[in-house]
Write a protein that holds these residues in place. Sequence first.
Motif, PDB file in Angstrom:
ATOM      1  N   GLN A   8      -5.176   7.921   5.544  1.00 60.07           N
ATOM      2  CA  GLN A   8      -4.900   6.823   4.628  1.00 60.07           C
ATOM      3  C   GLN A   8      -4.448   7.469   3.325  1.00 60.07           C
ATOM      4  N   LEU A   9      -3.205   7.215   2.970  1.00 59.58           N
ATOM      5  CA  LEU A   9      -2.608   7.790   1.777  1.00 59.58           C
ATOM      6  C   LEU A   9      -2.972   6.921   0.580  1.00 59.58           C
ATOM      7  N   SER A  10      -3.678   7.494  -0.365  1.00 62.91           N
ATOM      8  CA  SER A  10      -4.069   6.808  -1.587  1.00 62.91           C
ATOM      9  C   SER A  10      -3.027   7.135  -2.654  1.00 62.91           C
ATOM     10  N   LEU A  11      -2.340   6.117  -3.142  1.00 63.81           N
ATOM     11  CA  LEU A  11      -1.234   6.279  -4.091  1.00 63.81           C
ATOM     12  C   LEU A  11      -1.698   5.870  -5.482  1.00 63.81           C
ATOM     13  N   LYS A  12      -1.677   6.810  -6.414  1.00 63.88           N
ATOM     14  CA  LYS A  12      -2.120   6.540  -7.783  1.00 63.88           C
ATOM     15  C   LYS A  12      -0.974   6.843  -8.742  1.00 63.88           C
ATOM     16  N   VAL A  13      -0.564   5.822  -9.486  1.00 66.97           N
ATOM     17  CA  VAL A  13       0.579   5.955 -10.384  1.00 66.97           C
ATOM     18  C   VAL A  13       0.199   5.387 -11.745  1.00 66.97           C
ATOM     19  N   LYS A  57       8.825   6.296 -17.065  1.00 64.71           N
ATOM     20  CA  LYS A  57       8.399   7.590 -16.532  1.00 64.71           C
ATOM     21  C   LYS A  57       6.941   7.463 -16.124  1.00 64.71           C
ATOM     22  N   TYR A  58       6.614   8.039 -14.968  1.00 57.86           N
ATOM     23  CA  TYR A  58       5.275   7.909 -14.392  1.00 57.86           C
ATOM     24  C   TYR A  58       4.710   9.267 -14.011  1.00 57.86           C
ATOM     25  N   THR A  59       3.394   9.360 -14.038  1.00 61.36           N
ATOM     26  CA  THR A  59       2.702  10.452 -13.376  1.00 61.36           C
ATOM     27  C   THR A  59       2.133   9.854 -12.096  1.00 61.36           C
ATOM     28  N   ALA A  60       2.257  10.596 -11.013  1.00 57.67           N
ATOM     29  CA  ALA A  60       1.868  10.047  -9.712  1.00 57.67           C
ATOM     30  C   ALA A  60       1.205  11.113  -8.855  1.00 57.67           C
ATOM     31  N   CYS A  61       0.240  10.677  -8.072  1.00 58.40           N
ATOM     32  CA  CYS A  61      -0.338  11.577  -7.079  1.00 58.40           C
ATOM     33  C   CYS A  61      -0.733  10.785  -5.842  1.00 58.40           C
ATOM     34  N   ALA A  62      -0.642  11.467  -4.718  1.00 56.17           N
ATOM     35  CA  ALA A  62      -1.067  10.904  -3.437  1.00 56.17           C
ATOM     36  C   ALA A  62      -2.242  11.746  -2.961  1.00 56.17           C
ATOM     37  N   GLU A  63      -3.274  11.048  -2.473  1.00 50.54           N
ATOM     38  CA  GLU A  63      -4.480  11.731  -1.998  1.00 50.54           C
ATOM     39  C   GLU A  63      -4.826  11.259  -0.596  1.00 50.54           C
ATOM     40  N   VAL A  64      -5.485  12.125   0.136  1.00 45.97           N
ATOM     41  CA  VAL A  64      -6.098  11.779   1.411  1.00 45.97           C
ATOM     42  C   VAL A  64      -7.535  12.266   1.342  1.00 45.97           C
TER      43      VAL A  64
END
Length: 147
Positions: A107-112, A123-130
Amino acid sequence: MTTMDIHEILKYLPHRYPLILVDRVVSFESGKRIHAYKNVSINEPYFVGHFPHYPVMPGVLIVEALAQAAALLTARSQEAEKNTEQVYYFVGIDAVRFKKPVIAGDQLSLKVEIARQIKGIWKYTACAEVDGQIVTEAQLMCTAREI
């Protein structure tokens, strides 16, 4: 803060199968941040060729999922201000890092988060977590155009 199910997501994003890469928004703070999920299934069409013996989600699609979450954040945040229909275009990416493969069943957790907005460019900072581990991080940019 608010959530969005797939029906509401589809109101804001023009993407459809097989390229809708956000399944649910679990938190949204207007003009600030979004947290969404993409459930990665073995039924994804890209797994047929990437890779047949070890299915891995292509990094470019992880970045696209983050960009779609960013578009949702911006579209929903700008909703009260816009008088016309708009589409949000991905216009730039910097500092992308892929730290771990994403596989079927994850499950890919998308945080932006919005870092700044100047003259129609966000402009965004973004990370994907599992499972709480960062798999991808990037700085993204998008703009809106009337359709």
